[in-house]
Design a protein around this motif. Structure first.
Motif, PDB file in Angstrom:
ATOM      1  N   VAL A  43      12.435  -4.324  17.603  1.00 45.29           N
ATOM      2  CA  VAL A  43      12.001  -4.305  16.202  1.00 45.29           C
ATOM      3  C   VAL A  43      10.937  -3.225  15.996  1.00 45.29           C
ATOM      4  CG1 VAL A  43      10.775  -5.623  14.417  1.00 45.29           C
ATOM      5  CG2 VAL A  43      12.635  -6.697  15.713  1.00 45.29           C
ATOM      6  N   VAL A  44       9.971  -3.162  16.896  1.00 44.92           N
ATOM      7  CA  VAL A  44       8.912  -2.156  16.781  1.00 44.92           C
ATOM      8  C   VAL A  44       9.495  -0.746  16.912  1.00 44.92           C
ATOM      9  CG1 VAL A  44       6.799  -1.275  17.854  1.00 44.92           C
ATOM     10  CG2 VAL A  44       7.091  -3.730  17.510  1.00 44.92           C
ATOM     11  N   GLU A  45      10.430  -0.561  17.828  1.00 44.34           N
ATOM     12  CA  GLU A  45      11.089   0.744  17.948  1.00 44.34           C
ATOM     13  C   GLU A  45      11.848   1.105  16.674  1.00 44.34           C
ATOM     14  OE1 GLU A  45      13.387   1.701  21.404  1.00 44.34           O
ATOM     15  OE2 GLU A  45      11.973   0.670  22.726  1.00 44.34           O
ATOM     16  N   ALA A  46      12.486   0.120  16.066  1.00 44.92           N
ATOM     17  CA  ALA A  46      13.206   0.374  14.815  1.00 44.92           C
ATOM     18  C   ALA A  46      12.233   0.771  13.707  1.00 44.92           C
ATOM     19  CB  ALA A  46      14.008  -0.862  14.407  1.00 44.92           C
ATOM     20  N   PHE A  47      11.031   0.172  13.697  1.00 43.99           N
ATOM     21  CA  PHE A  47      10.005   0.587  12.737  1.00 43.99           C
ATOM     22  C   PHE A  47       9.693   2.064  12.925  1.00 43.99           C
ATOM     23  CE2 PHE A  47       7.723  -3.823  12.461  1.00 43.99           C
ATOM     24  CZ  PHE A  47       8.789  -4.350  11.764  1.00 43.99           C
ATOM     25  N   ALA A  48       9.455   2.460  14.160  1.00 50.64           N
ATOM     26  CA  ALA A  48       9.116   3.856  14.454  1.00 50.64           C
ATOM     27  C   ALA A  48      10.279   4.782  14.088  1.00 50.64           C
ATOM     28  CB  ALA A  48       8.750   4.008  15.929  1.00 50.64           C
ATOM     29  N   ASP A  49      11.499   4.391  14.442  1.00 52.40           N
ATOM     30  CA  ASP A  49      12.675   5.211  14.131  1.00 52.40           C
ATOM     31  C   ASP A  49      12.870   5.377  12.624  1.00 52.40           C
ATOM     32  OD1 ASP A  49      13.157   5.446  16.843  1.00 52.40           O
ATOM     33  OD2 ASP A  49      14.784   3.969  16.866  1.00 52.40           O
ATOM     34  N   SER A  50      12.422   4.382  11.851  1.00 51.03           N
ATOM     35  CA  SER A  50      12.552   4.432  10.396  1.00 51.03           C
ATOM     36  C   SER A  50      11.405   5.187   9.734  1.00 51.03           C
ATOM     37  CB  SER A  50      12.590   3.005   9.824  1.00 51.03           C
ATOM     38  OG  SER A  50      13.753   2.345  10.226  1.00 51.03           O
ATOM     39  N   GLY A  51      10.455   5.648  10.538  1.00 51.95           N
ATOM     40  CA  GLY A  51       9.330   6.390   9.990  1.00 51.95           C
ATOM     41  C   GLY A  51       8.255   5.536   9.357  1.00 51.95           C
ATOM     42  N   LEU A  52       8.264   4.238   9.669  1.00 54.57           N
ATOM     43  CA  LEU A  52       7.245   3.351   9.105  1.00 54.57           C
ATOM     44  C   LEU A  52       5.884   3.650   9.718  1.00 54.57           C
ATOM     45  CD1 LEU A  52       9.233   0.006   9.183  1.00 54.57           C
ATOM     46  CD2 LEU A  52       8.716   1.379   7.175  1.00 54.57           C
ATOM     47  N   ARG A  87       0.827  -1.210   0.000  1.00 53.30           N
ATOM     48  CA  ARG A  87       0.000   0.000   0.000  1.00 53.30           C
ATOM     49  C   ARG A  87       0.856   1.252   0.000  1.00 53.30           C
ATOM     50  NH1 ARG A  87      -4.447  -0.722   4.593  1.00 53.30           N
ATOM     51  NH2 ARG A  87      -2.584  -0.282   5.783  1.00 53.30           N
ATOM     52  N   GLY A  88       2.030   1.170   0.608  1.00 46.83           N
ATOM     53  CA  GLY A  88       2.968   2.291   0.634  1.00 46.83           C
ATOM     54  C   GLY A  88       4.232   1.908  -0.109  1.00 46.83           C
ATOM     55  N   ARG A  89       5.203   2.795  -0.142  1.00 47.88           N
ATOM     56  CA  ARG A  89       6.452   2.521  -0.849  1.00 47.88           C
ATOM     57  C   ARG A  89       7.544   2.023   0.087  1.00 47.88           C
ATOM     58  NH1 ARG A  89       4.664   1.001  -4.864  1.00 47.88           N
ATOM     59  NH2 ARG A  89       6.753   0.776  -5.653  1.00 47.88           N
ATOM     60  N   ARG A  90       7.386   2.236   1.399  1.00 48.27           N
ATOM     61  CA  ARG A  90       8.419   1.789   2.343  1.00 48.27           C
ATOM     62  C   ARG A  90       8.194   0.327   2.706  1.00 48.27           C
ATOM     63  NH1 ARG A  90       7.836   7.244   5.542  1.00 48.27           N
ATOM     64  NH2 ARG A  90       5.818   6.285   5.844  1.00 48.27           N
ATOM     65  N   VAL A  91       9.308  -0.398   2.794  1.00 51.63           N
ATOM     66  CA  VAL A  91       9.265  -1.818   3.133  1.00 51.63           C
ATOM     67  C   VAL A  91      10.325  -2.104   4.190  1.00 51.63           C
ATOM     68  CG1 VAL A  91       9.582  -4.166   2.276  1.00 51.63           C
ATOM     69  CG2 VAL A  91       8.491  -2.465   0.824  1.00 51.63           C
ATOM     70  N   ALA A  92       9.891  -2.645   5.321  1.00 55.82           N
ATOM     71  CA  ALA A  92      10.836  -3.122   6.333  1.00 55.82           C
ATOM     72  C   ALA A  92      11.196  -4.560   5.980  1.00 55.82           C
ATOM     73  CB  ALA A  92      10.208  -3.058   7.723  1.00 55.82           C
ATOM     74  N   LEU A  93      12.459  -4.817   5.750  1.00 56.18           N
ATOM     75  CA  LEU A  93      12.949  -6.157   5.433  1.00 56.18           C
ATOM     76  C   LEU A  93      13.571  -6.722   6.704  1.00 56.18           C
ATOM     77  CD1 LEU A  93      13.424  -8.327   3.313  1.00 56.18           C
ATOM     78  CD2 LEU A  93      15.520  -7.117   2.651  1.00 56.18           C
ATOM     79  N   VAL A  94      12.790  -7.520   7.422  1.00 57.20           N
ATOM     80  CA  VAL A  94      13.170  -8.006   8.753  1.00 57.20           C
ATOM     81  C   VAL A  94      13.620  -9.463   8.658  1.00 57.20           C
ATOM     82  CG1 VAL A  94      12.383  -8.381  11.128  1.00 57.20           C
ATOM     83  CG2 VAL A  94      11.430  -6.490   9.772  1.00 57.20           C
ATOM     84  N   SER A  95      14.785  -9.749   9.218  1.00 60.99           N
ATOM     85  CA  SER A  95      15.261 -11.131   9.235  1.00 60.99           C
ATOM     86  C   SER A  95      16.315 -11.305  10.306  1.00 60.99           C
ATOM     87  CB  SER A  95      15.843 -11.518   7.872  1.00 60.99           C
ATOM     88  OG  SER A  95      16.944 -10.709   7.557  1.00 60.99           O
ATOM     89  N   ASP A  96      16.564 -12.578  10.621  1.00 57.59           N
ATOM     90  CA  ASP A  96      17.659 -12.829  11.545  1.00 57.59           C
ATOM     91  C   ASP A  96      18.977 -12.775  10.765  1.00 57.59           C
ATOM     92  OD1 ASP A  96      18.363 -15.380  10.480  1.00 57.59           O
ATOM     93  OD2 ASP A  96      17.110 -16.434  11.912  1.00 57.59           O
ATOM     94  N   SER A  97      20.079 -12.789  11.489  1.00 60.79           N
ATOM     95  CA  SER A  97      21.392 -12.604  10.863  1.00 60.79           C
ATOM     96  C   SER A  97      21.732 -13.719   9.876  1.00 60.79           C
ATOM     97  CB  SER A  97      22.478 -12.466  11.930  1.00 60.79           C
ATOM     98  OG  SER A  97      22.443 -13.559  12.830  1.00 60.79           O
TER      99      SER A  97
END
Length: 104
Positions: free
Chosen positions: A88-97, A37-47
């Protein structure tokens, strides 16, 4: 040629499709762009997963003109806890998601 299988998953909160098959990573950008729906994508994975597939998938998403926000957490059982979920949720917020953005 790519062979995909679309599996529809219904839940009480809604429904979504899971796409599996040979070559699906090579089409990740187009597949995600087609439903995002938007252009931003969080690509979340383990190392471990990030090392194996992060660059390839991230590049496909960028080629599809998506704004990729990679987020990697440490692999293993020690990362399976609420503290890491909070990080992870904080990183979403910090990234402006926001709620229009996509999480993979």
């Amino acid at each position: 040629m790519s062979e995909f299988r679309r599996i529809h998953v219904g839940t009480q909160g809604g429904a979504y499709d899971v796409i599996v098959g040979r070559g699906v990573l090579g089409q990740a950008g187009d597949l995600v762009a087609g439903v995002a729906r938007g252009r931003r994508v969080a690509l979340v994975s383990d190392s471990n997963v990030s090392e194996l597939f992060g660059t390839q998938v991230g590049a496909k998403l960028i080629t599809a003109q998506l704004d990729v926000r990679p987020l990697t957490f440490e692999a293993g059982e020690t990362s399976k806890n609420w503290q890491v979920v909070g990080e992870v949720v904080e990183a979403f917020a910090d990234s402006g998601l926001d709620r229009l953005d996509t999480v993979i």
